[in-house]
Design a protein around this motif. Structure first.
Motif, mmCIF file in Angstrom:
data_model
loop_
_atom_site.group_PDB
_atom_site.id
_atom_site.type_symbol
_atom_site.label_atom_id
_atom_site.label_comp_id
_atom_site.label_asym_id
_atom_site.label_seq_id
_atom_site.Cartn_x
_atom_site.Cartn_y
_atom_site.Cartn_z
ATOM 1 N N GLN A 1 86.627 11.123 41.254
ATOM 2 C CA GLN A 1 87.356 10.507 42.356
ATOM 3 C C GLN A 1 88.567 11.337 42.749
ATOM 4 O O GLN A 1 88.859 11.501 43.948
ATOM 5 N N THR A 2 89.285 11.873 41.768
ATOM 6 C CA THR A 2 90.442 12.721 42.072
ATOM 7 C C THR A 2 90.002 13.991 42.797
ATOM 8 O O THR A 2 90.648 14.421 43.754
ATOM 9 N N ILE A 3 88.900 14.596 42.354
ATOM 10 C CA ILE A 3 88.379 15.786 43.034
ATOM 11 C C ILE A 3 87.943 15.435 44.451
ATOM 12 O O ILE A 3 88.189 16.194 45.400
ATOM 13 N N LEU A 4 87.323 14.277 44.634
ATOM 14 C CA LEU A 4 86.897 13.849 45.967
ATOM 15 C C LEU A 4 88.101 13.659 46.875
ATOM 16 O O LEU A 4 88.084 14.072 48.045
ATOM 17 N N ASN A 5 89.166 13.037 46.362
ATOM 18 C CA ASN A 5 90.370 12.843 47.159
ATOM 19 C C ASN A 5 91.006 14.178 47.537
ATOM 20 O O ASN A 5 91.595 14.306 48.611
ATOM 21 N N ARG A 6 90.894 15.163 46.671
ATOM 22 C CA ARG A 6 91.508 16.466 46.922
ATOM 23 C C ARG A 6 90.697 17.300 47.913
ATOM 24 O O ARG A 6 91.230 17.857 48.873
ATOM 25 N N TYR A 7 89.391 17.411 47.680
ATOM 26 C CA TYR A 7 88.558 18.299 48.495
ATOM 27 C C TYR A 7 87.838 17.576 49.626
ATOM 28 O O TYR A 7 87.179 18.215 50.438
ATOM 29 N N LEU A 8 87.911 16.226 49.614
ATOM 30 C CA LEU A 8 87.329 15.414 50.681
ATOM 31 C C LEU A 8 85.813 15.440 50.683
ATOM 32 O O LEU A 8 85.180 15.003 51.625
ATOM 33 N N GLN A 9 85.228 15.962 49.618
ATOM 34 C CA GLN A 9 83.792 15.912 49.378
ATOM 35 C C GLN A 9 83.580 16.282 47.912
ATOM 36 O O GLN A 9 84.449 16.909 47.298
ATOM 37 N N PRO A 10 82.464 15.882 47.306
ATOM 38 C CA PRO A 10 82.208 16.273 45.916
ATOM 39 C C PRO A 10 82.134 17.790 45.769
ATOM 40 O O PRO A 10 81.637 18.493 46.648
ATOM 41 N N VAL A 11 82.663 18.294 44.663
ATOM 42 C CA VAL A 11 82.633 19.732 44.390
ATOM 43 C C VAL A 11 81.922 19.946 43.052
ATOM 44 O O VAL A 11 82.469 19.647 41.996
ATOM 45 N N PRO A 12 80.678 20.423 43.078
ATOM 46 C CA PRO A 12 79.918 20.551 41.835
ATOM 47 C C PRO A 12 80.459 21.607 40.887
ATOM 48 O O PRO A 12 80.383 21.454 39.677
ATOM 49 N N ARG A 13 81.009 22.685 41.426
ATOM 50 C CA ARG A 13 81.551 23.766 40.584
ATOM 51 C C ARG A 13 82.917 24.149 41.129
ATOM 52 O O ARG A 13 83.045 24.671 42.233
ATOM 53 N N SER A 14 83.953 23.893 40.329
ATOM 54 C CA SER A 14 85.311 24.120 40.818
ATOM 55 C C SER A 14 85.741 25.577 40.744
ATOM 56 O O SER A 14 86.612 26.004 41.503
ATOM 57 N N GLY A 15 85.124 26.363 39.860
ATOM 58 C CA GLY A 15 85.567 27.737 39.655
ATOM 59 C C GLY A 15 85.658 28.577 40.919
ATOM 60 O O GLY A 15 86.698 29.183 41.193
ATOM 61 N N PRO A 16 84.594 28.639 41.745
ATOM 62 C CA PRO A 16 84.668 29.463 42.953
ATOM 63 C C PRO A 16 85.763 29.021 43.916
ATOM 64 O O PRO A 16 86.428 29.856 44.532
ATOM 65 N N TYR A 17 85.970 27.706 44.052
ATOM 66 C CA TYR A 17 86.997 27.220 44.962
ATOM 67 C C TYR A 17 88.390 27.572 44.464
ATOM 68 O O TYR A 17 89.262 27.957 45.237
ATOM 69 N N VAL A 18 88.602 27.423 43.156
ATOM 70 C CA VAL A 18 89.917 27.745 42.593
ATOM 71 C C VAL A 18 90.226 29.223 42.785
ATOM 72 O O VAL A 18 91.350 29.599 43.137
ATOM 73 N N ARG A 19 89.253 30.073 42.579
ATOM 74 C CA ARG A 19 89.472 31.507 42.762
ATOM 75 C C ARG A 19 89.817 31.836 44.212
ATOM 76 O O ARG A 19 90.665 32.696 44.481
ATOM 77 N N LYS A 20 89.166 31.162 45.162
ATOM 78 C CA LYS A 20 89.489 31.392 46.566
ATOM 79 C C LYS A 20 90.907 30.942 46.887
ATOM 80 O O LYS A 20 91.642 31.615 47.607
ATOM 81 N N LEU A 21 91.304 29.800 46.324
ATOM 82 C CA LEU A 21 92.656 29.296 46.564
ATOM 83 C C LEU A 21 93.700 30.251 46.016
ATOM 84 O O LEU A 21 94.686 30.575 46.686
#
Length: 202
Positions: free
Chosen positions: A27-47
């Protein structure tokens, strides 16, 4: 809560940042990314590797990351997006407010005239944090999301910095799903850019 500091963050701390994401509830990840994120690693690296961006971590006295904040340029040179994530166990304790204060200060330093963030309809977290900081803001609906905006150019340094951004200490990264000290090995991401912090379904 325990003593908390706000530190600058970059790709050298990617492992600790990813581990913090993985401790967050769906739920916290959904609130943050506004959709489910199956793998956080690639997104964190982009950020962390976003060109022209700034990232900060809320770090406990034990050198554990419990919150992340990112300032992401829109590309027009005058506006930027704010993105925040606070670990479940530390929400509603002022962590997001302190991270947001660091983002406002960074936006002022970078010369941005405005800053905005997106939250789900009904969420008051971002607006509440801005109120606590004494920052005027506007709310509008954009494609089903709530857009919260501030005019950085009007603040003229009135937002008191919550803490100075410093380099994170190096530390050994603990196994996944455990409290992870901030630090870790340097990451190498070539040519990664973040178009926006809103990750939407195609």
């Amino acid at each position: 809560m325990h003593e908390l500091e706000i530190h600058a963050l970059d790709l050298r701390q990617v492992d600790a940042a990813v581990a913090m994401h993985e401790r967050c509830s769906p739920q916290t990840i959904l609130n943050r990314y506004l959709q489910p994120v199956p793998r956080s690693g690639p997104y964190v690296r982009k950020l962390l590797g976003a060109r022209g961006g700034r990232s900060f971590a809320a770090v406990t006295a034990g050198a554990h990351i419990i919150g992340l904040a990112h300032l992401l340029p829109d590309g027009d040179g005058s506006s930027c997006e704010a993105a925040l994530l606070v670990e479940d166990a530390h929400q509603r304790r002022g962590v997001g407010r302190r991270l947001l204060g660091a983002l406002v200060g960074a936006a002022e330093d970078a010369g941005y005239t405005s800053m905005h963030g997106y939250v789900r309809r009904g969420s008051q977290s971002l607006g509440r944090s801005l109120q606590e900081l004494g920052v005027p803001f506007q709310q509008t609906y954009d494609d089903g999301l709530l857009r919260v905006s501030i005019e950085v150019k009007d603040l003229r340094g009135t937002v008191r910095r919550r803490c100075d951004a410093t380099a994170l200490p190096n530390a050994v990264t603990a196994p996944r799903h455990q409290e992870t000290p901030c630090g870790g090995s340097a990451g190498s991401v070539t040519g990664t850019r973040l178009a926006a912090f809103r990750l939407r379904s195609a």
